[in-house]
Design a protein around this motif. Sequence first.
Motif, mmCIF file in Angstrom:
data_model
loop_
_atom_site.group_PDB
_atom_site.id
_atom_site.type_symbol
_atom_site.label_atom_id
_atom_site.label_comp_id
_atom_site.label_asym_id
_atom_site.label_seq_id
_atom_site.Cartn_x
_atom_site.Cartn_y
_atom_site.Cartn_z
ATOM 1 N N GLY A 45 0.835 -1.132 -0.091
ATOM 2 C CA GLY A 45 -0.066 0.002 -0.174
ATOM 3 C C GLY A 45 0.869 1.275 0.086
ATOM 4 O O GLY A 45 0.524 2.232 -0.767
ATOM 5 N N GLU A 46 1.893 1.352 0.594
ATOM 6 C CA GLU A 46 2.641 2.356 0.728
ATOM 7 C C GLU A 46 3.527 2.663 -0.545
ATOM 8 O O GLU A 46 3.470 3.721 -1.190
ATOM 9 C CB GLU A 46 4.030 2.077 1.986
ATOM 10 C CG GLU A 46 3.575 2.450 3.278
ATOM 11 C CD GLU A 46 4.421 1.725 4.234
ATOM 12 O OE1 GLU A 46 4.445 2.488 5.339
ATOM 13 O OE2 GLU A 46 5.136 1.105 3.796
ATOM 14 N N ALA A 47 3.951 1.712 -1.226
ATOM 15 C CA ALA A 47 4.739 1.708 -2.470
ATOM 16 C C ALA A 47 3.724 2.096 -3.694
ATOM 17 O O ALA A 47 3.892 3.007 -4.352
ATOM 18 C CB ALA A 47 5.212 0.408 -2.814
ATOM 19 N N VAL A 51 3.537 5.491 -6.065
ATOM 20 C CA VAL A 51 3.276 5.389 -7.626
ATOM 21 C C VAL A 51 2.064 6.399 -7.671
ATOM 22 O O VAL A 51 1.829 7.075 -8.915
ATOM 23 C CB VAL A 51 2.880 3.967 -8.054
ATOM 24 C CG1 VAL A 51 2.494 3.991 -9.439
ATOM 25 C CG2 VAL A 51 4.292 3.190 -7.750
ATOM 26 N N ALA A 52 1.102 6.271 -6.993
ATOM 27 C CA ALA A 52 -0.150 6.928 -7.155
ATOM 28 C C ALA A 52 0.214 8.646 -7.180
ATOM 29 O O ALA A 52 -0.176 9.447 -8.277
ATOM 30 C CB ALA A 52 -1.301 6.702 -6.150
ATOM 31 N N ASP A 53 0.961 9.190 -6.105
ATOM 32 C CA ASP A 53 1.497 10.403 -6.197
ATOM 33 C C ASP A 53 2.194 10.567 -7.291
ATOM 34 O O ASP A 53 2.193 11.935 -7.876
ATOM 35 C CB ASP A 53 2.237 10.592 -5.019
ATOM 36 C CG ASP A 53 1.323 10.459 -3.498
ATOM 37 O OD1 ASP A 53 -0.046 10.514 -3.591
ATOM 38 O OD2 ASP A 53 1.872 10.271 -2.426
ATOM 39 N N THR A 61 -7.454 3.762 -3.273
ATOM 40 C CA THR A 61 -6.831 2.528 -2.346
ATOM 41 C C THR A 61 -6.299 1.834 -3.565
ATOM 42 O O THR A 61 -6.434 0.740 -4.126
ATOM 43 C CB THR A 61 -8.293 1.442 -2.038
ATOM 44 O OG1 THR A 61 -9.154 2.429 -1.630
ATOM 45 C CG2 THR A 61 -7.845 0.534 -1.110
ATOM 46 N N PRO A 62 -4.987 2.405 -3.844
ATOM 47 C CA PRO A 62 -4.199 1.930 -4.846
ATOM 48 C C PRO A 62 -3.236 0.740 -4.439
ATOM 49 O O PRO A 62 -3.064 0.451 -3.174
ATOM 50 C CB PRO A 62 -2.842 2.985 -5.224
ATOM 51 C CG PRO A 62 -2.858 3.588 -4.086
ATOM 52 C CD PRO A 62 -4.301 3.529 -3.439
ATOM 53 N N THR A 63 -3.031 -0.417 -5.409
ATOM 54 C CA THR A 63 -2.365 -1.502 -5.151
ATOM 55 C C THR A 63 -1.717 -1.938 -6.300
ATOM 56 O O THR A 63 -1.800 -1.136 -7.370
ATOM 57 C CB THR A 63 -3.217 -2.623 -4.457
ATOM 58 O OG1 THR A 63 -1.899 -3.586 -3.795
ATOM 59 C CG2 THR A 63 -4.168 -3.229 -5.302
ATOM 60 N N ASP A 93 -6.516 0.224 -8.841
ATOM 61 C CA ASP A 93 -7.293 0.874 -7.701
ATOM 62 C C ASP A 93 -8.235 -0.056 -7.004
ATOM 63 O O ASP A 93 -9.091 -0.454 -7.796
ATOM 64 C CB ASP A 93 -7.599 1.962 -7.516
ATOM 65 C CG ASP A 93 -8.016 2.710 -6.390
ATOM 66 O OD1 ASP A 93 -8.882 2.101 -5.519
ATOM 67 O OD2 ASP A 93 -7.649 4.086 -6.187
ATOM 68 N N VAL A 94 -7.944 -0.815 -5.816
ATOM 69 C CA VAL A 94 -9.119 -1.931 -5.403
ATOM 70 C C VAL A 94 -10.425 -1.358 -5.084
ATOM 71 O O VAL A 94 -11.370 -1.863 -5.097
ATOM 72 C CB VAL A 94 -8.317 -2.604 -4.089
ATOM 73 C CG1 VAL A 94 -7.409 -3.624 -4.826
ATOM 74 C CG2 VAL A 94 -8.108 -1.872 -3.078
ATOM 75 N N GLY A 95 -10.368 0.108 -5.189
ATOM 76 C CA GLY A 95 -11.399 1.089 -4.979
ATOM 77 C C GLY A 95 -12.297 1.099 -6.311
ATOM 78 O O GLY A 95 -13.309 1.902 -6.504
#
Length: 98
Positions: A45-47, A51-53, A61-63, A93-95
């Motif tokens: 999640g942190e990684a 990447v999202a940023d 909710t990126p993964t 994004d799991v969302g």
Amino acid sequence: MSNAPDQQSEPGKPDQPGSTLEVTVLSPRHPDPVPFSFPNAMTVGEAAQIVADAFGYAPGTPTFKNAAGEVLDRGKPLRGEHVRDGDVLEFVDVGGGV
């Protein structure tokens, strides 16, 4: 031969705590794969948030998905999800927000 600990993980060798993972990330909004380097103890999640940023995605909710199409558990360390040097990960994004 040096006795200094290797700070980079090597392909084909188990990753050691404190080493980094060099991976390539694919994103639906960017046509070219992008290389990233993460500490292997960092959570998925942190990684994924890094990447999202970097890609300018809205909060979500990126993964990642691995090459087998498995969605990685955001709460586990990258090494715990069997991410290795040289892996290609798909940003998702799991969302559903990607």
